[in-house]
Write a protein that holds these residues in place. Structure first.
Motif, PDB file in Angstrom:
ATOM      1  N   LYS A   1      26.124 -15.683  55.323  1.00 39.45           N
ATOM      2  CA  LYS A   1      25.815 -14.644  56.303  1.00 39.45           C
ATOM      3  C   LYS A   1      24.533 -13.908  55.908  1.00 39.45           C
ATOM      4  CE  LYS A   1      27.918 -10.672  58.561  1.00 39.45           C
ATOM      5  NZ  LYS A   1      29.076  -9.795  58.649  1.00 39.45           N
ATOM      6  N   THR A   2      24.390 -13.647  54.612  1.00 41.94           N
ATOM      7  CA  THR A   2      23.202 -12.965  54.119  1.00 41.94           C
ATOM      8  C   THR A   2      21.957 -13.818  54.328  1.00 41.94           C
ATOM      9  OG1 THR A   2      24.563 -11.884  52.438  1.00 41.94           O
ATOM     10  CG2 THR A   2      22.204 -11.838  52.091  1.00 41.94           C
ATOM     11  N   ALA A   3      22.069 -15.102  54.089  1.00 42.36           N
ATOM     12  CA  ALA A   3      20.930 -16.009  54.268  1.00 42.36           C
ATOM     13  C   ALA A   3      20.507 -16.065  55.732  1.00 42.36           C
ATOM     14  CB  ALA A   3      21.281 -17.402  53.759  1.00 42.36           C
ATOM     15  N   ILE A   4      21.481 -16.116  56.634  1.00 44.40           N
ATOM     16  CA  ILE A   4      21.175 -16.144  58.069  1.00 44.40           C
ATOM     17  C   ILE A   4      20.489 -14.850  58.473  1.00 44.40           C
ATOM     18  CG2 ILE A   4      22.177 -16.147  60.387  1.00 44.40           C
ATOM     19  CD1 ILE A   4      24.357 -18.045  59.234  1.00 44.40           C
ATOM     20  N   ASN A   5      21.036 -13.730  58.023  1.00 43.97           N
ATOM     21  CA  ASN A   5      20.452 -12.431  58.351  1.00 43.97           C
ATOM     22  C   ASN A   5      19.016 -12.337  57.830  1.00 43.97           C
ATOM     23  OD1 ASN A   5      20.670  -9.790  59.505  1.00 43.97           O
ATOM     24  ND2 ASN A   5      20.831  -8.973  57.443  1.00 43.97           N
TER      25      ASN A   5
ATOM     26  N   LYS B   1      16.931 -14.811  57.293  1.00 42.89           N
ATOM     27  CA  LYS B   1      16.079 -15.687  58.106  1.00 42.89           C
ATOM     28  C   LYS B   1      15.763 -15.032  59.456  1.00 42.89           C
ATOM     29  CE  LYS B   1      14.250 -19.752  57.665  1.00 42.89           C
ATOM     30  NZ  LYS B   1      13.114 -19.907  56.762  1.00 42.89           N
ATOM     31  N   LEU B   2      16.765 -14.374  60.041  1.00 44.68           N
ATOM     32  CA  LEU B   2      16.550 -13.667  61.307  1.00 44.68           C
ATOM     33  C   LEU B   2      15.491 -12.575  61.141  1.00 44.68           C
ATOM     34  CD1 LEU B   2      20.246 -13.327  62.524  1.00 44.68           C
ATOM     35  CD2 LEU B   2      18.445 -14.586  63.713  1.00 44.68           C
TER      36      LEU B   2
ATOM     37  N   GLU C   1      14.785  -8.705  65.612  1.00 41.81           N
ATOM     38  CA  GLU C   1      14.234  -7.677  66.499  1.00 41.81           C
ATOM     39  C   GLU C   1      14.243  -8.135  67.952  1.00 41.81           C
ATOM     40  OE1 GLU C   1      13.424  -4.430  66.125  1.00 41.81           O
ATOM     41  OE2 GLU C   1      14.331  -4.721  64.156  1.00 41.81           O
ATOM     42  N   ARG C   2      13.902  -9.408  68.174  1.00 42.12           N
ATOM     43  CA  ARG C   2      13.929  -9.939  69.547  1.00 42.12           C
ATOM     44  C   ARG C   2      15.353  -9.909  70.108  1.00 42.12           C
ATOM     45  NH1 ARG C   2       9.792 -13.037  67.300  1.00 42.12           N
ATOM     46  NH2 ARG C   2      11.168 -14.673  66.534  1.00 42.12           N
ATOM     47  N   LEU C   3      16.328 -10.253  69.279  1.00 42.91           N
ATOM     48  CA  LEU C   3      17.726 -10.224  69.724  1.00 42.91           C
ATOM     49  C   LEU C   3      18.177  -8.791  70.014  1.00 42.91           C
ATOM     50  CD1 LEU C   3      19.265 -12.848  67.290  1.00 42.91           C
ATOM     51  CD2 LEU C   3      19.001 -13.101  69.770  1.00 42.91           C
TER      52      LEU C   3
END
Length: 90
Positions: free
Chosen positions: A2-6, A8-9, A16-18
């Motif tokens: 979850k941390t890695a995905i966050n 990368k986002l 920010e776009r999301l």
């Protein structure tokens, strides 16, 4: 994971776009006005002196989350899935 995905986002600016998309969709569907009205009702019932910001957050958060339309949740989930697929293919 979850941390890695966050991370990368954040790195790609996708988070920010999301957030911008979510904010826009919530305004379009009237969610923001609904939450604002609910906050006003709470303040009106308890009085300005009887409510703190923490009280409002605690009272409104569960209802606010429940009021998010399924279509908005699905759209964001699809955007996140697409992002993850795209990242996996790089």
């Amino acid at each position: 994971m979850k941390t890695a995905i966050n991370q990368k986002l954040i790195e790609t600016g996708e988070k920010e776009r999301l957030k911008d998309l979510l904010r826009t969709r919530l305004i379009e569907c009237g969610w923001r006005d609904q939450v604002k009205m609910h906050c006003r009702e709470i303040v009106k019932q308890r009085g300005v002196e009887g409510v703190t910001v923490d009280d409002l957050v605690n009272d409104v958060t569960p209802k606010g989350r429940a009021w998010v339309p399924d279509s908005v949740k699905k759209e964001l989930l699809q955007k996140i899935k697409s992002f993850l697929v795209q990242q996996a293919n790089l």
